[in-house]
Scaffold this active site. Structure first.
Site, PDB file in Angstrom:
ATOM      1  N   LYS A  43     -13.120  14.425   2.043  1.00  0.00           N
ATOM      2  CA  LYS A  43     -13.278  14.429   3.496  1.00  0.00           C
ATOM      3  C   LYS A  43     -12.540  13.220   4.040  1.00  0.00           C
ATOM      4  CE  LYS A  43     -16.562  14.307   7.293  1.00  0.00           C
ATOM      5  NZ  LYS A  43     -17.953  14.459   7.699  1.00  0.00           N
ATOM      6  N   LYS A  70     -11.521  18.747   3.713  1.00  0.00           N
ATOM      7  CA  LYS A  70     -11.679  18.713   5.165  1.00  0.00           C
ATOM      8  C   LYS A  70     -10.840  17.589   5.743  1.00  0.00           C
ATOM      9  CE  LYS A  70     -15.354  17.834   8.452  1.00  0.00           C
ATOM     10  NZ  LYS A  70     -16.719  17.424   8.603  1.00  0.00           N
TER      11      LYS A  70
HETATM   12  C1  PBG Z   1     -20.766  14.854  10.029  1.00  0.00           C
HETATM   13  C2  PBG Z   1     -19.755  15.920  10.142  1.00  0.00           C
HETATM   14  C3  PBG Z   1     -18.572  15.883  10.896  1.00  0.00           C
HETATM   15  C4  PBG Z   1     -18.000  17.128  10.798  1.00  0.00           C
HETATM   16  C5  PBG Z   1     -18.806  17.898   9.958  1.00  0.00           C
HETATM   17  N1  PBG Z   1     -19.887  17.128   9.541  1.00  0.00           N
HETATM   18  C6  PBG Z   1     -18.012  14.829  11.766  1.00  0.00           C
HETATM   19  C7  PBG Z   1     -17.677  13.525  11.206  1.00  0.00           C
HETATM   20  O1  PBG Z   1     -17.597  13.326   9.998  1.00  0.00           O
HETATM   21  O2  PBG Z   1     -17.496  12.626  12.025  1.00  0.00           O
HETATM   22  C8  PBG Z   1     -16.751  17.543  11.502  1.00  0.00           C
HETATM   23  C9  PBG Z   1     -16.554  18.996  11.697  1.00  0.00           C
HETATM   24  C10 PBG Z   1     -15.531  19.355  12.692  1.00  0.00           C
HETATM   25  O3  PBG Z   1     -14.807  18.519  13.256  1.00  0.00           O
HETATM   26  O4  PBG Z   1     -15.432  20.563  12.945  1.00  0.00           O
HETATM   27  N2  PBG Z   1     -21.016  14.302   8.817  1.00  0.00           N
END
Ligand code: PBG
Length: 426
Positions: free
Chosen positions: A294, A347
């Protein structure tokens, strides 16, 4: 004569559409479709054999022998003439054809040929639908994500899930908008058994027991600091203390009936700790989808607006990965595998296709890709402004995630794309 259909199954769509009546020698009579062993020495497999019908061929006039004799005697029946060569426009240069051994365009020449050689496919079964929920009864539109809403957990959510199931999307992931008053620096609301997420899971499972519910495991929606972990006074995100909270959160979600808990926080060691916590509470059958790679991405902007979960200060770069890094994804993947993750997630999606391919090639585990909020909103905005064809770009982007190696795709387009796929004629 017998036609063998390997791996045939009645629910397989391309078999279903076969209309036996239109095939000479095949009858739609089920008694003539039977399972038999093939007399092939190398194959012990049982296969579905469709036998030619035994009845007499329909009499049209002359016998086969008479027809063959006529042709042999030079009495050849008429058929359409060889078609004329299509004419090129005036001014087309007249040249010697290139002497090419291989002309790859031959395998793309018609829709039938292209369909035959298509390497990747996509179906609603590949989608996981992320849904935003809140305590309210109305559905509140999310400004930065056209077509997405914070859904009322008892009303709009149930309707949206019903719509998704109707087009074959039976997996969802829940993201809660938590009331400000319930947030604190340690995100304790995350493991309130009667909090918004556990309550919603119980309601959904009561109504749709076979729905697959993924949950997000991270503190940000519950943290008054908007970070995924506990923030020390000097700004450091505390790893092991956060993992302790995440374990409680995952167990609380599992207790409510979650099928797959998905740590998205990027703390070190959380997959192993969550696995142990789940097992200790008897949740051996609850899966872990780890957000393995991520990245600290600006593509999450619209999501943070949706949940009002922007970090109060700083950024997430001490826990989420540097978008410039590739090899580092392998370090994360190896840890997650060793700690017992069931699914590895990458992601964002489209800008990180190389990472999806890397994990697909290096790990036997299923791979998930998250087409995140910013990716969704860009396609939506481009479509609204008529700069791109929204539907085509949507389907292409999803197909590309599959081609790169994603088994499942978390996408806000799940309902729209599945509806499109269902309306396609096979
Ligand atoms: C939180 C989380 C996020 C997303 C999914 N879970 C945001 C972040 O890490 O700030 C983002 C998903 C998206 O942008 O569609 N842990």
């Amino acid at each position: 004569m017998a036609t063998t259909l390997f791996n045939a199954s009645c629910s397989f769509p391309s078999i279903k559409v076969i209309d036996c009546k239109s095939y000479v020698g095949l009858r739609s009579n089920v008694s003539q479709v039977r399972v038999a062993s093939l007399p092939v020495a190398t194959s012990q497999r049982r296969s579905l054999v469709v036998r030619a019908s035994s009845g007499h061929a329909k009499k049209l006039g002359r016998s086969d022998a008479e027809c063959e004799a006529a042709v042999a005697a030079g009495d050849v029946p008429e058929a359409p003439p060889v078609p004329p060569k299509p004419v090129a426009p005036a001014g087309t240069p007249v040249i010697q054809p290139l002497n090419l051994n291989r002309r790859p365009r031959r395998n793309r020449a018609s829709p039938t040929v292209r369909a035959a050689f298509q390497e990747t496919d996509i179906s609603p079964a590949n989608f996981v639908y992320p849904l935003f929920i809140h305590e309210g009864e109305e559905d509140t539109p999310i400004g930065a994500m056209p077509g997405c809403y914070r859904l009322g957990w008892r009303h709009g959510l149930l309707q949206e899930v019903a719509k998704a199931r109707a087009v074959g999307v039976n997996s969802i992931v829940l993201f809660p908008k938590v009331p400000e008053a319930l947030k604190n620096p340690t995100g304790d609301e995350a493991y309130n058994d009667n909090g918004l997420v556990p309550r919603t899971i119980r309601l959904l499972k009561d109504k749709y027991p076979d729905l697959i519910i993924y949950t997000d495991v991270a503190l940000d929606p519950y943290s008054s600091d908007g970070h995924d972990g506990i923030v020390r006074e000097d700004g450091v995100i505390m790893n092991d203390e956060t993992v302790h909270q995440l374990c409680k959160q995952a167990v609380s979600q599992a207790r409510a009936g979650a099928d797959v808990v998905s740590p998205s926080d990027m703390m070190d060691g959380r997959v192993g700790a969550i696995r142990a916590a789940l097992d200790a509470e008897g949740f051996q059958n609850v899966s872990i989808m780890s957000y393995t790679a991520k990245y600290a991405s600006s593509f999450y902007g619209p999501f943070r607006e949706a949940l009002d979960s922007n970090p109060r200060f700083g950024d997430k770069k001490t826990y989420q990965m540097n978008p410039a890094n590739y090899r580092e994804a392998l370090i994360e993947a190896r840890e997650d595998e060793a700690e017992g993750a069931d699914i590895l997630l990458v992601k964002p999606g489209l800008p990180y296709l190389d990472i999806i391919r890397l994990l697909r090639d290096k790990s036997p585990l299923p791979i998930a890709a998250y087409q995140v909020s910013g990716e969704y909103s860009m396609i939506k905005a481009g479509g609204v402004l008529k700069m791109i064809d929204e539907e085509k770009v949507m389907m292409e982007s999803l197909m590309c995630l599959r081609r790169a190696g994603a088994d499942i795709i978390l996408t806000y387009f799940a309902l729209q794309a599945a509806t499109y796929l269902c309306n396609q004629k096979r």
